[in-house]
Design a protein around this motif. Structure first.
Motif, PDB file in Angstrom:
ATOM      1  N   THR A 129       0.817  -1.223   0.000  1.00 51.95           N
ATOM      2  CA  THR A 129       0.000   0.000   0.000  1.00 51.95           C
ATOM      3  C   THR A 129       0.849   1.271   0.000  1.00 51.95           C
ATOM      4  O   THR A 129       0.678   2.139  -0.851  1.00 51.95           O
ATOM      5  CB  THR A 129      -0.935  -0.008   1.214  1.00 51.95           C
ATOM      6  OG1 THR A 129      -1.817  -1.118   1.115  1.00 51.95           O
ATOM      7  CG2 THR A 129      -1.749   1.268   1.264  1.00 51.95           C
TER       8      THR A 129
ATOM      9  N   GLN B   6       4.262   1.664  -0.317  1.00 48.85           N
ATOM     10  CA  GLN B   6       5.382   1.749  -1.253  1.00 48.85           C
ATOM     11  C   GLN B   6       4.973   1.525  -2.700  1.00 48.85           C
ATOM     12  O   GLN B   6       5.528   2.147  -3.601  1.00 48.85           O
ATOM     13  CB  GLN B   6       6.464   0.746  -0.847  1.00 48.85           C
ATOM     14  CG  GLN B   6       7.050   1.026   0.531  1.00 48.85           C
ATOM     15  CD  GLN B   6       8.099   0.029   0.930  1.00 48.85           C
ATOM     16  OE1 GLN B   6       8.959  -0.353   0.146  1.00 48.85           O
ATOM     17  NE2 GLN B   6       8.030  -0.428   2.178  1.00 48.85           N
ATOM     18  N   ALA B   7       4.023   0.617  -2.935  1.00 50.67           N
ATOM     19  CA  ALA B   7       3.583   0.370  -4.312  1.00 50.67           C
ATOM     20  C   ALA B   7       2.320   1.134  -4.677  1.00 50.67           C
ATOM     21  O   ALA B   7       1.960   1.193  -5.853  1.00 50.67           O
ATOM     22  CB  ALA B   7       3.347  -1.126  -4.530  1.00 50.67           C
ATOM     23  N   GLY B   8       1.640   1.700  -3.689  1.00 49.24           N
ATOM     24  CA  GLY B   8       0.430   2.468  -3.969  1.00 49.24           C
ATOM     25  C   GLY B   8      -0.767   1.621  -4.307  1.00 49.24           C
ATOM     26  O   GLY B   8      -1.702   2.098  -4.964  1.00 49.24           O
TER      27      GLY B   8
ATOM     28  N   SER C 272      -6.554  -1.511 -11.169  1.00 50.09           N
ATOM     29  CA  SER C 272      -5.887  -0.582 -10.260  1.00 50.09           C
ATOM     30  C   SER C 272      -6.926   0.279  -9.556  1.00 50.09           C
ATOM     31  O   SER C 272      -8.115   0.245  -9.901  1.00 50.09           O
ATOM     32  CB  SER C 272      -4.895   0.298 -11.031  1.00 50.09           C
ATOM     33  OG  SER C 272      -5.568   1.047 -12.033  1.00 50.09           O
TER      34      SER C 272
ATOM     35  N   THR D  46       9.419  -0.423  -7.180  1.00 49.12           N
ATOM     36  CA  THR D  46       8.151  -0.414  -6.440  1.00 49.12           C
ATOM     37  C   THR D  46       7.681   1.017  -6.192  1.00 49.12           C
ATOM     38  O   THR D  46       6.499   1.342  -6.385  1.00 49.12           O
ATOM     39  CB  THR D  46       8.324  -1.149  -5.098  1.00 49.12           C
ATOM     40  OG1 THR D  46       8.761  -2.481  -5.337  1.00 49.12           O
ATOM     41  CG2 THR D  46       7.021  -1.173  -4.320  1.00 49.12           C
ATOM     42  N   LEU D  47       8.596   1.883  -5.773  1.00 48.39           N
ATOM     43  CA  LEU D  47       8.246   3.287  -5.556  1.00 48.39           C
ATOM     44  C   LEU D  47       7.881   3.971  -6.864  1.00 48.39           C
ATOM     45  O   LEU D  47       6.989   4.824  -6.906  1.00 48.39           O
ATOM     46  CB  LEU D  47       9.407   4.014  -4.890  1.00 48.39           C
ATOM     47  CG  LEU D  47       9.822   3.516  -3.501  1.00 48.39           C
ATOM     48  CD1 LEU D  47      11.032   4.292  -3.003  1.00 48.39           C
ATOM     49  CD2 LEU D  47       8.677   3.633  -2.510  1.00 48.39           C
TER      50      LEU D  47
ATOM     51  N   ARG E  30       4.354   3.377  -7.837  1.00 48.71           N
ATOM     52  CA  ARG E  30       3.423   4.208  -7.068  1.00 48.71           C
ATOM     53  C   ARG E  30       3.368   5.627  -7.613  1.00 48.71           C
ATOM     54  O   ARG E  30       2.289   6.224  -7.726  1.00 48.71           O
ATOM     55  CB  ARG E  30       3.863   4.229  -5.606  1.00 48.71           C
ATOM     56  CG  ARG E  30       3.001   5.097  -4.688  1.00 48.71           C
ATOM     57  CD  ARG E  30       3.679   5.341  -3.372  1.00 48.71           C
ATOM     58  NE  ARG E  30       4.913   6.130  -3.539  1.00 48.71           N
ATOM     59  CZ  ARG E  30       5.781   6.352  -2.561  1.00 48.71           C
ATOM     60  NH1 ARG E  30       5.582   5.839  -1.364  1.00 48.71           N
ATOM     61  NH2 ARG E  30       6.858   7.088  -2.788  1.00 48.71           N
ATOM     62  N   ASP E  31       4.520   6.157  -7.967  1.00 50.00           N
ATOM     63  CA  ASP E  31       4.601   7.563  -8.365  1.00 50.00           C
ATOM     64  C   ASP E  31       4.140   7.794  -9.800  1.00 50.00           C
ATOM     65  O   ASP E  31       3.443   8.775 -10.084  1.00 50.00           O
ATOM     66  CB  ASP E  31       6.029   8.067  -8.194  1.00 50.00           C
ATOM     67  CG  ASP E  31       6.469   8.047  -6.739  1.00 50.00           C
ATOM     68  OD1 ASP E  31       5.588   8.110  -5.867  1.00 50.00           O
ATOM     69  OD2 ASP E  31       7.685   7.960  -6.489  1.00 50.00           O
TER      70      ASP E  31
ATOM     71  N   GLU F 221       3.174   5.057 -12.927  1.00 49.10           N
ATOM     72  CA  GLU F 221       3.173   3.751 -13.588  1.00 49.10           C
ATOM     73  C   GLU F 221       3.396   3.876 -15.093  1.00 49.10           C
ATOM     74  O   GLU F 221       4.042   3.014 -15.709  1.00 49.10           O
ATOM     75  CB  GLU F 221       1.858   3.024 -13.305  1.00 49.10           C
ATOM     76  CG  GLU F 221       1.808   1.616 -13.875  1.00 49.10           C
ATOM     77  CD  GLU F 221       0.533   0.887 -13.513  1.00 49.10           C
ATOM     78  OE1 GLU F 221       0.166  -0.061 -14.233  1.00 49.10           O
ATOM     79  OE2 GLU F 221      -0.107   1.268 -12.509  1.00 49.10           O
TER      80      GLU F 221
ATOM     81  N   LYS G  67       3.891  -5.775 -10.310  1.00 51.25           N
ATOM     82  CA  LYS G  67       2.913  -5.627  -9.227  1.00 51.25           C
ATOM     83  C   LYS G  67       2.527  -6.983  -8.646  1.00 51.25           C
ATOM     84  O   LYS G  67       2.258  -7.092  -7.443  1.00 51.25           O
ATOM     85  CB  LYS G  67       1.684  -4.883  -9.747  1.00 51.25           C
ATOM     86  CG  LYS G  67       1.935  -3.407  -9.995  1.00 51.25           C
ATOM     87  CD  LYS G  67       0.658  -2.633 -10.250  1.00 51.25           C
ATOM     88  CE  LYS G  67       0.055  -2.945 -11.588  1.00 51.25           C
ATOM     89  NZ  LYS G  67      -1.100  -2.073 -11.893  1.00 51.25           N
TER      90      LYS G  67
ATOM     91  N   THR H 219       3.633   6.637   4.530  1.00 50.80           N
ATOM     92  CA  THR H 219       4.715   7.190   3.712  1.00 50.80           C
ATOM     93  C   THR H 219       6.098   6.851   4.257  1.00 50.80           C
ATOM     94  O   THR H 219       7.101   7.118   3.599  1.00 50.80           O
ATOM     95  CB  THR H 219       4.574   8.712   3.612  1.00 50.80           C
ATOM     96  OG1 THR H 219       4.595   9.277   4.933  1.00 50.80           O
ATOM     97  CG2 THR H 219       3.273   9.093   2.924  1.00 50.80           C
TER      98      THR H 219
END
Length: 426
Positions: A49, A51-53, A111, A188-189, A192-193, A195, A209, A257
């Protein structure tokens, strides 16, 4: 905070967790054990959640699968399988990993809110079918197992189980931390930021993912296995939605975060439940209220607030902030007292015991006992007191917030003036 300071703090916390438990009673030892398991569960959930969003509403599925896998292995060890008892969480890790790959492949096809709903549906499927699959989950009563002795340890006391849990939590936390420092952890980050940028770089976002989902489920399985080892039993309630909701509370109240943010939430809520659940039946209401207030006024969580003050420790004007912080603390205490008084009063007045008391008193509203005093529902003082506490507390908090904002504005103006002077001199 420097790396040396972080290592020093981490070492101090670990030493406290090692040295302190023998001096506590069994109740506190069990609470610390629960705290450790909740922390690992929250850290594994935050990998997905924070780190990967990818917000999951069904992570209880992998927690429960890990628990049942460990219990089946415990039963096999009882029958003579030569496996060391400290290795039981590996069964939870393997089961969680397999379930995570299968479920993650389908869930990550979507997603956002659709991903969250798919994860919720998967967990509810387990919760619905588990009572009917007696061979796997033992029906409604669940299954049980015994911790078998190993290498001179019989694991018959809470303290022995605690140290075994602590060892596994430290190892898993170190592995999760190491994961964040790898190239795949950076990916992974990036997912999230942005894709789309990851796709343009040539990576397969779906497979990435799925792997992240599986790793998160694996460590959740370890947490479930530790829970099963601690209780020596499990039933289908581990798949319930409230278990998934609990880890969401841990993560977001602690701070999604930050890597260690969920630990703050897990520790806070675990200790809160341990200390408050015996005092009032409304403790779940207070827990939910804390979550709402944190999300409204501290969206980065407890850990985020602490991290902010640590990062800006030298920049903050503590001589001016000390007073408003103290005022805010007093206001918070007043508001807390008012909320507790109103909540407990309403709980009593609408409770079964008070209804029976009214019937025995032949009508009317008899007095009730609360917080060491006797109160009448029809007396203005009974309602004026909490109203005064709430109004006074809210006024103090608003005053403190205004002073804090004024201090921050002054600091910004000072920074701008210094910058302008440096520009003129240059």
């Amino acid at each position: 905070m420097s790396i040396k300071a972080k290592l020093t703090l981490g070492t101090a916390v670990l030493l406290a967790l090692i040295i302190m438990p023998p001096f506590l009673d069994a109740g506190w030892q069990n609470a610390l054990n629960t705290m450790l398991i909740a922390s690992l569960f929250a850290l594994s959930f935050n990998l997905l959640t924070g780190q990967a969003g990818l917000l999951s509403f069904g992570h209880a599925a992998y927690f429960g699968i890990g628990a049942f896998a460990a219990l089946h292995l415990m039963q096999a060890i009882e029958d003579g399988l030569p496996v060391a008892t400290p290795m039981l969480p590996l069964a939870g890790a393997l089961a969680g990993l397999i379930a995570g790959v299968c479920a993650g492949w389908f869930a990550t096809m979507r997603s956002g809110v659709y991903f969250a709903l798919v994860t919720l549906a998967i967990a509810e499927l387990f919760h619905s079918f588990a009572p009917h699959l007696k061979n796997l989950f033992g029906g409604e009563s669940g299954i049980s197992g015994m911790r078998m002795p190993w290498a001179g340890f019989n694991f018959g006391t809470v303290l022995e189980v605690y140290y075994l849990t602590l060892a596994w939590v430290v190892v898993c936390t170190a592995l999760l931390w190491a994961y964040t420092r790898t190239p795949f952890g950076r990916l992974t980050l990036a997912l999230r930021d942005n894709e789309q940028r990851v796709l343009f770089m040539g990576y397969d976002a779906h497979i990435a993912k799925t792997v992240i989902f599986a790793v998160s489920a694996m460590f959740s399985g370890v947490a479930g296995a530790l829970q099963a080892m601690s209780n020596e039993t499990a039933n289908y309630a581990l798949f319930a939605s409230h278990v998934s909701a609990q880890v969401v509370l841990y993560t977001y109240v602690g701070g999604a975060t930050l890597f260690f943010g969920p630990v703050f939430g897990a520790v806070a809520f675990t200790l809160f439940a341990f200390l408050v659940s015996d005092l009032t039946r409304s403790w779940l209401f207070y827990q939910g209220l804390i979550f709402v207030l944190v999300m409204l006024y501290a969206p980065n969580g407890i850990g985020g607030a602490i991290a902010y003050h640590v990062r800006h420790w030298r920049e903050l004007n503590w001589s001016r902030l000390a007073q408003p912080y103290g005022i805010a603390l007093i206001g918070g205490m007043l508001v807390t007292a008012g909320v507790v008084f109103v909540t407990e009063t309403v709980s009593i007045l609408f409770g079964l015991e008070y209804a029976n008391l009214r019937r025995s008193a032949e009508g009317g509203f008899p007095e009730f006992a609360l917080l060491g005093g006797t109160w009448s529902p029809t007396s203005p003082i009974t309602w004026a007191l909490p109203a005064s506490l709430l109004i006074g507390g809210i006024w103090l908090i608003r005053k403190a917030i205004k002073q804090i904002n004024d201090t921050q504005d002054d600091n910004r103006e000072l920074d701008h003036s210094v910058t302008d002077k440096e520009g003129v001199q240059a």
